[in-house]
Design a protein around this motif. Structure first.
Motif, PDB file in Angstrom:
ATOM      1  N   GLY A  36     -68.322  56.121  73.671  1.00 27.05           N
ATOM      2  CA  GLY A  36     -67.045  55.830  73.009  1.00 27.05           C
ATOM      3  C   GLY A  36     -66.889  54.393  72.558  1.00 27.05           C
ATOM      4  N   LYS A  37     -67.960  53.594  72.615  1.00 22.79           N
ATOM      5  CA  LYS A  37     -67.862  52.170  72.271  1.00 22.79           C
ATOM      6  C   LYS A  37     -67.413  51.965  70.820  1.00 22.79           C
ATOM      7  N   THR A  38     -68.080  52.643  69.887  1.00 21.07           N
ATOM      8  CA  THR A  38     -67.757  52.445  68.477  1.00 21.07           C
ATOM      9  C   THR A  38     -66.353  52.944  68.157  1.00 21.07           C
ATOM     10  N   SER A  39     -65.955  54.063  68.731  1.00 21.50           N
ATOM     11  CA  SER A  39     -64.597  54.576  68.511  1.00 21.50           C
ATOM     12  C   SER A  39     -63.562  53.595  69.044  1.00 21.50           C
ATOM     13  N   LEU A  40     -63.824  53.018  70.191  1.00 21.59           N
ATOM     14  CA  LEU A  40     -62.899  52.045  70.772  1.00 21.59           C
ATOM     15  C   LEU A  40     -62.782  50.814  69.877  1.00 21.59           C
ATOM     16  N   MET A  41     -63.910  50.274  69.430  1.00 24.55           N
ATOM     17  CA  MET A  41     -63.874  49.056  68.625  1.00 24.55           C
ATOM     18  C   MET A  41     -63.230  49.318  67.266  1.00 24.55           C
ATOM     19  N   SER A  42     -63.463  50.488  66.693  1.00 21.55           N
ATOM     20  CA  SER A  42     -62.837  50.829  65.418  1.00 21.55           C
ATOM     21  C   SER A  42     -61.315  50.889  65.560  1.00 21.55           C
ATOM     22  N   THR A  43     -60.856  51.374  66.681  1.00 25.49           N
ATOM     23  CA  THR A  43     -59.413  51.447  66.909  1.00 25.49           C
ATOM     24  C   THR A  43     -58.839  50.063  67.151  1.00 25.49           C
ATOM     25  N   LEU A  44     -59.559  49.208  67.869  1.00 27.73           N
ATOM     26  CA  LEU A  44     -59.106  47.830  68.071  1.00 27.73           C
ATOM     27  C   LEU A  44     -59.001  47.091  66.743  1.00 27.73           C
ATOM     28  N   ALA A  45     -59.861  47.458  65.790  1.00 27.19           N
ATOM     29  CA  ALA A  45     -59.848  46.807  64.481  1.00 27.19           C
ATOM     30  C   ALA A  45     -58.781  47.371  63.552  1.00 27.19           C
ATOM     31  N   GLY A  46     -58.076  48.411  63.993  1.00 26.87           N
ATOM     32  CA  GLY A  46     -57.028  48.995  63.174  1.00 26.87           C
ATOM     33  C   GLY A  46     -57.516  50.023  62.187  1.00 26.87           C
ATOM     34  N   TYR A  47     -58.766  50.492  62.360  1.00 23.20           N
ATOM     35  CA  TYR A  47     -59.309  51.488  61.436  1.00 23.20           C
ATOM     36  C   TYR A  47     -58.775  52.892  61.712  1.00 23.20           C
ATOM     37  N   ARG A  48     -58.258  53.110  62.903  1.00 20.78           N
ATOM     38  CA  ARG A  48     -57.776  54.440  63.278  1.00 20.78           C
ATOM     39  C   ARG A  48     -56.377  54.338  63.874  1.00 20.78           C
ATOM     40  N   ARG A  49     -55.546  55.349  63.579  1.00 23.01           N
ATOM     41  CA  ARG A  49     -54.229  55.402  64.211  1.00 23.01           C
ATOM     42  C   ARG A  49     -54.420  55.765  65.693  1.00 23.01           C
ATOM     43  N   PRO A  50     -53.953  54.927  66.592  1.00 22.55           N
ATOM     44  CA  PRO A  50     -54.197  55.212  68.010  1.00 22.55           C
ATOM     45  C   PRO A  50     -53.231  56.246  68.579  1.00 22.55           C
ATOM     46  N   ILE A  51     -53.750  57.070  69.466  1.00 22.00           N
ATOM     47  CA  ILE A  51     -52.897  57.851  70.358  1.00 22.00           C
ATOM     48  C   ILE A  51     -52.789  56.988  71.611  1.00 22.00           C
ATOM     49  N   GLY A  52     -51.621  56.417  71.824  1.00 24.39           N
ATOM     50  CA  GLY A  52     -51.473  55.392  72.843  1.00 24.39           C
ATOM     51  C   GLY A  52     -51.115  54.082  72.160  1.00 24.39           C
ATOM     52  N   SER A  53     -51.415  52.976  72.797  1.00 25.45           N
ATOM     53  CA  SER A  53     -51.017  51.676  72.275  1.00 25.45           C
ATOM     54  C   SER A  53     -52.194  50.717  72.222  1.00 25.45           C
ATOM     55  N   VAL A  54     -52.358  50.029  71.080  1.00 21.43           N
ATOM     56  CA  VAL A  54     -53.323  48.948  70.920  1.00 21.43           C
ATOM     57  C   VAL A  54     -52.575  47.762  70.337  1.00 21.43           C
ATOM     58  N   GLN A  55     -52.468  46.682  71.105  1.00 18.36           N
ATOM     59  CA  GLN A  55     -51.741  45.504  70.647  1.00 18.36           C
ATOM     60  C   GLN A  55     -52.616  44.265  70.724  1.00 18.36           C
ATOM     61  N   LEU A  56     -52.495  43.434  69.706  1.00 19.16           N
ATOM     62  CA  LEU A  56     -53.188  42.153  69.648  1.00 19.16           C
ATOM     63  C   LEU A  56     -52.132  41.062  69.650  1.00 19.16           C
ATOM     64  N   ASP A  57     -52.160  40.234  70.685  1.00 19.32           N
ATOM     65  CA  ASP A  57     -51.126  39.203  70.858  1.00 19.32           C
ATOM     66  C   ASP A  57     -49.724  39.800  70.763  1.00 19.32           C
ATOM     67  N   GLY A  58     -49.568  40.991  71.353  1.00 21.69           N
ATOM     68  CA  GLY A  58     -48.255  41.611  71.436  1.00 21.69           C
ATOM     69  C   GLY A  58     -47.831  42.399  70.220  1.00 21.69           C
ATOM     70  N   GLU A  59     -48.696  42.483  69.193  1.00 19.71           N
ATOM     71  CA  GLU A  59     -48.348  43.229  67.986  1.00 19.71           C
ATOM     72  C   GLU A  59     -49.289  44.408  67.804  1.00 19.71           C
ATOM     73  N   PRO A  60     -48.772  45.565  67.365  1.00 19.20           N
ATOM     74  CA  PRO A  60     -49.663  46.693  67.073  1.00 19.20           C
ATOM     75  C   PRO A  60     -50.561  46.336  65.894  1.00 19.20           C
ATOM     76  N   VAL A  61     -51.824  46.784  65.956  1.00 15.74           N
ATOM     77  CA  VAL A  61     -52.774  46.416  64.908  1.00 15.74           C
ATOM     78  C   VAL A  61     -52.792  47.428  63.769  1.00 15.74           C
ATOM     79  N   PHE A  62     -52.528  48.691  64.045  1.00 24.76           N
ATOM     80  CA  PHE A  62     -52.645  49.716  63.006  1.00 24.76           C
ATOM     81  C   PHE A  62     -51.558  49.542  61.948  1.00 24.76           C
ATOM     82  N   GLU A  63     -51.972  49.551  60.689  1.00 24.95           N
ATOM     83  CA  GLU A  63     -51.084  49.381  59.542  1.00 24.95           C
ATOM     84  C   GLU A  63     -50.268  48.093  59.651  1.00 24.95           C
ATOM     85  N   ASN A  64     -50.905  47.064  60.206  1.00 23.57           N
ATOM     86  CA  ASN A  64     -50.288  45.736  60.328  1.00 23.57           C
ATOM     87  C   ASN A  64     -51.235  44.744  59.656  1.00 23.57           C
TER      88      ASN A  64
END
Length: 291
Positions: A40-68
């Motif tokens: 799941g490494k590549t899927s995780l990193m793609s989600t951290l980069a905002g390439y995928r809409r997360p089920i759950g929460s991914v925040q960078l410095d307190g802000e969501p990354v997807f569509e940001n």
């Protein structure tokens, strides 16, 4: 850049690539993301980069990354083959794309790296060798100077001398320009000295997150006469062993207590560290043939 992941799940149809994963990275470190193929490494990193809409929460410095857009401009993900330019574009054009996309881009440094890795600027990306394409991805990742830089097996196509040049360059640039760097790799021992913290995942789940030195302290190589080593390791978790004549070396997992350390001295045993890669293999070992 701080990374906070909470309850993250990534699915592809009936396949769950990341399964309810939660962790936090405090930032300004070089992190190793370790996992077997399909973990799941590549899927995780793609989600951290905002390439995928997360089920759950991914925040960078307190802000969501997807569509940001603002958050995504602070992230650079380099996969094992560079996808920052079309294969028909020349290397110089690929660097221009990087410069246009990243406010933090260092163009002088990018050209220094191109020279270091001997990548011809006027050659089309599709005409580069595998090693040169890998090096181009690394150039884009490092020269981006992004607050969150992720390198997903991006160095695998390089030959050994080029990889070692990459490791030296990565460390030197990180010391001069601290940021959050996540590297996924199967070449664990080559990169082990660079990693400050390790995140191990398996079958889409978090196995362990720990400082690299603390993780290394969990394993010990015990060397001495075979009979003494066998006596000492009885009841311990033995990862593996090797023998030469009457001498035996066994790798054990788990912290040794004071009484065990005293007993080792009494038996004349030598105690030493074991490789991070051996610990990784143990922690992701299939149980009963299943993972």
């Amino acid at each position: 850049m701080r990374v906070d992941v909470s309850g993250l799940t990534v699915r592809y149809g009936d396949v769950t690539a990341v399964d309810d994963m939660s962790f936090s990275l405090s930032g300004n470190k070089i992190y190793g993301l370790l996992g077997r193929n399909g973990s799941g490494k590549t899927s995780l990193m793609s989600t951290l980069a905002g390439y995928r809409r997360p089920i759950g929460s991914v925040q960078l410095d307190g802000e969501p990354v997807f569509e940001n857009a603002g958050a995504m401009r602070n992230v650079c993900l380099v996969r094992h083959t560079p996808d920052a330019a079309d294969k028909g574009d020349k290397v110089a054009e690929a660097l221009n794309f990087g410069k246009a996309w990243r406010d933090t881009w260092d163009d002088t440094y990018a050209h220094e790296l191109v020279e270091l890795f001997k990548i011809p600027l006027r050659t089309k990306v599709g005409e580069l060798s595998l090693g040169q394409r890998s090096a181009l991805g690394v150039v884009i990742g490092l020269a981006s100077r992004s607050p969150l830089t992720m390198l997903d097996e991006s160095h695998l196509g390089m030959d050994t001398p080029t990889r070692y040049a990459f490791y030296d360059t990565l460390l030197n640039d990180f010391m001069a320009h601290p940021r959050t760097i996540i590297i996924s790799t199967h070449l664990i021992e080559e990169l082990a000295s660079l990693l400050e913290e390790v995140v191990i995942i398996d079958s889409g789940r978090l196995v362990l997150q720990e400082e690299a030195d603390v993780l290394r302290s969990r394993g010990t190589e015990v060397t001495g006469s075979a009979s003494d080593v066998d006596e000492f390791t009885a009841g311990l978790t033995v990862l593996g062993s090797k023998s030469l004549g009457r001498t035996k070396a066994a790798m054990v997992y788990g912290t040794l207590d004071d009484s065990q350390l005293i007993r080792a001295r009494q038996l004349g045993l030598e105690l030493g560290p074991i490789a991070l890669q051996d610990l990784f293999v143990h922690l992701t070992e299939p149980v009963g043939g299943k993972r």
